[in-house]
Design a protein around this motif. Sequence first.
Motif, PDB file in Angstrom:
ATOM      1  N   VAL A  40      29.855  48.102  47.246  1.00  0.00           N
ATOM      2  CA  VAL A  40      31.217  47.765  47.657  1.00  0.00           C
ATOM      3  C   VAL A  40      31.419  46.257  47.531  1.00  0.00           C
ATOM      4  CG1 VAL A  40      32.923  47.908  49.496  1.00  0.00           C
ATOM      5  CG2 VAL A  40      31.183  49.700  49.270  1.00  0.00           C
ATOM      6  N   PHE A  41      32.505  45.860  46.875  1.00  0.00           N
ATOM      7  CA  PHE A  41      32.827  44.444  46.670  1.00  0.00           C
ATOM      8  C   PHE A  41      33.822  43.975  47.714  1.00  0.00           C
ATOM      9  CE2 PHE A  41      35.303  41.229  43.961  1.00  0.00           C
ATOM     10  CZ  PHE A  41      34.462  40.181  44.309  1.00  0.00           C
ATOM     11  N   LEU A  42      33.495  42.849  48.386  1.00  0.00           N
ATOM     12  CA  LEU A  42      34.379  42.230  49.360  1.00  0.00           C
ATOM     13  C   LEU A  42      34.750  40.838  48.867  1.00  0.00           C
ATOM     14  CD1 LEU A  42      32.745  44.413  51.047  1.00  0.00           C
ATOM     15  CD2 LEU A  42      33.200  42.969  53.028  1.00  0.00           C
ATOM     16  N   PRO A  43      35.934  40.671  48.270  1.00  0.00           N
ATOM     17  CA  PRO A  43      36.357  39.339  47.840  1.00  0.00           C
ATOM     18  C   PRO A  43      36.770  38.491  49.030  1.00  0.00           C
ATOM     19  CG  PRO A  43      38.065  40.963  47.381  1.00  0.00           C
ATOM     20  CD  PRO A  43      36.892  41.720  47.916  1.00  0.00           C
ATOM     21  N   LEU A  44      36.455  37.185  48.973  1.00  0.00           N
ATOM     22  CA  LEU A  44      36.766  36.233  50.039  1.00  0.00           C
ATOM     23  C   LEU A  44      36.265  36.769  51.388  1.00  0.00           C
ATOM     24  CD1 LEU A  44      38.588  35.369  47.622  1.00  0.00           C
ATOM     25  CD2 LEU A  44      40.273  34.613  49.292  1.00  0.00           C
ATOM     26  N   GLY A  60      24.634  52.326  55.268  1.00  0.00           N
ATOM     27  CA  GLY A  60      23.926  52.711  54.055  1.00  0.00           C
ATOM     28  C   GLY A  60      24.553  52.295  52.750  1.00  0.00           C
ATOM     29  N   PHE A  61      25.516  51.355  52.796  1.00  0.00           N
ATOM     30  CA  PHE A  61      26.151  50.891  51.563  1.00  0.00           C
ATOM     31  C   PHE A  61      25.535  49.576  51.103  1.00  0.00           C
ATOM     32  CE2 PHE A  61      29.290  53.533  53.748  1.00  0.00           C
ATOM     33  CZ  PHE A  61      29.554  54.457  52.754  1.00  0.00           C
ATOM     34  N   GLN A  62      25.604  49.323  49.797  1.00  0.00           N
ATOM     35  CA  GLN A  62      25.265  48.022  49.251  1.00  0.00           C
ATOM     36  C   GLN A  62      26.537  47.168  49.238  1.00  0.00           C
ATOM     37  OE1 GLN A  62      22.711  47.979  45.668  1.00  0.00           O
ATOM     38  NE2 GLN A  62      22.836  50.215  45.769  1.00  0.00           N
ATOM     39  N   VAL A  63      26.363  45.885  49.490  1.00  0.00           N
ATOM     40  CA  VAL A  63      27.502  44.977  49.587  1.00  0.00           C
ATOM     41  C   VAL A  63      27.349  43.853  48.575  1.00  0.00           C
ATOM     42  CG1 VAL A  63      28.656  43.268  51.057  1.00  0.00           C
ATOM     43  CG2 VAL A  63      27.961  45.474  52.024  1.00  0.00           C
ATOM     44  N   VAL A  64      28.449  43.535  47.902  1.00  0.00           N
ATOM     45  CA  VAL A  64      28.504  42.324  47.083  1.00  0.00           C
ATOM     46  C   VAL A  64      29.768  41.579  47.496  1.00  0.00           C
ATOM     47  CG1 VAL A  64      29.583  43.603  45.172  1.00  0.00           C
ATOM     48  CG2 VAL A  64      28.581  41.360  44.741  1.00  0.00           C
ATOM     49  N   GLY A  65      29.608  40.305  47.793  1.00  0.00           N
ATOM     50  CA  GLY A  65      30.737  39.516  48.264  1.00  0.00           C
ATOM     51  C   GLY A  65      30.987  38.308  47.393  1.00  0.00           C
ATOM     52  N   ALA A  66      32.177  37.733  47.565  1.00  0.00           N
ATOM     53  CA  ALA A  66      32.505  36.446  46.966  1.00  0.00           C
ATOM     54  C   ALA A  66      33.164  35.608  48.050  1.00  0.00           C
ATOM     55  CB  ALA A  66      33.443  36.614  45.776  1.00  0.00           C
ATOM     56  N   GLU A  67      32.745  34.353  48.168  1.00  0.00           N
ATOM     57  CA  GLU A  67      33.243  33.496  49.237  1.00  0.00           C
ATOM     58  C   GLU A  67      33.184  32.041  48.789  1.00  0.00           C
ATOM     59  OE1 GLU A  67      34.536  31.419  52.271  1.00  0.00           O
ATOM     60  OE2 GLU A  67      34.756  33.603  52.189  1.00  0.00           O
ATOM     61  N   LEU A  68      34.214  31.300  49.127  1.00  0.00           N
ATOM     62  CA  LEU A  68      34.295  29.897  48.734  1.00  0.00           C
ATOM     63  C   LEU A  68      33.342  29.019  49.536  1.00  0.00           C
ATOM     64  CD1 LEU A  68      35.879  27.799  47.006  1.00  0.00           C
ATOM     65  CD2 LEU A  68      37.457  27.593  48.947  1.00  0.00           C
ATOM     66  N   SER A  69      33.201  29.289  50.833  1.00  0.00           N
ATOM     67  CA  SER A  69      32.489  28.385  51.732  1.00  0.00           C
ATOM     68  C   SER A  69      31.009  28.715  51.862  1.00  0.00           C
ATOM     69  CB  SER A  69      33.123  28.428  53.126  1.00  0.00           C
ATOM     70  OG  SER A  69      32.326  27.741  54.066  1.00  0.00           O
TER      71      SER A  69
END
Length: 216
Positions: free
Chosen positions: A41-45, A59-68
């Motif tokens: 699951v992708f979580l932007p910002l 039980g999920f895999q996480v991929v994120g994007a964050e500025l800070s």
Amino acid sequence: MQPEFWHKKWQESDIGFHNSDAHPLLVKHFPTLGLAAGSRVFLPLCGKTLDIHWLLAHGFQVVGAELSPIAIEQLFDELGVAPEITQLENLQYYRAPNIDVFVGDVFNVTASLLGHVDAVYDRAALVALPLAMRTNYTSHLKTITGNAKQLLICFEYDQTQLPGPPFSICDEELQAHYNSSYTIQLLESAEVIGKLKGQCPAWEKVWLLNNNAGII
């Protein structure tokens, strides 16, 4: 918003937008995505949202994007995990079991860097961006995720009463961004208790966006 706006927020711990628990609308509506355990699951910002803790615990895999980087350092500290950190082009890449986070401008995250995602959970990205940036953001998100289905949470209110962020996203704007690529379903519209920031009547809306097969 300029990057300096968000960097200052984190530097000064001015993060009233950070919830002290997983978002109840995530807990209630995430099952509508129909994801199997282990899905990515992708979580932007993403900030350091406790929604990440909830997803990992379920039980999920996480991929994120964050500025800070401050937000992500705090995220891994609170997870109790020491990430491996490498430089990937213009981004820092934080990696640990079942979680990857790209630190830097989300527009520098490419499809090849991101890799396959099964769904997007957008609670903090679309509402964080001013109108001038939202069209570019939604186009970029569709491109890098291959139009992955989404659970999207946003606010609607009288923008003249409050400058944002979070910004108001009306139904018509949402349709303009996503209607060509998704079947869009409103799952819930809940009045914000105590008004938005205690000032403005507002509704928090939960949307399910399912990919229209064959449309990119």
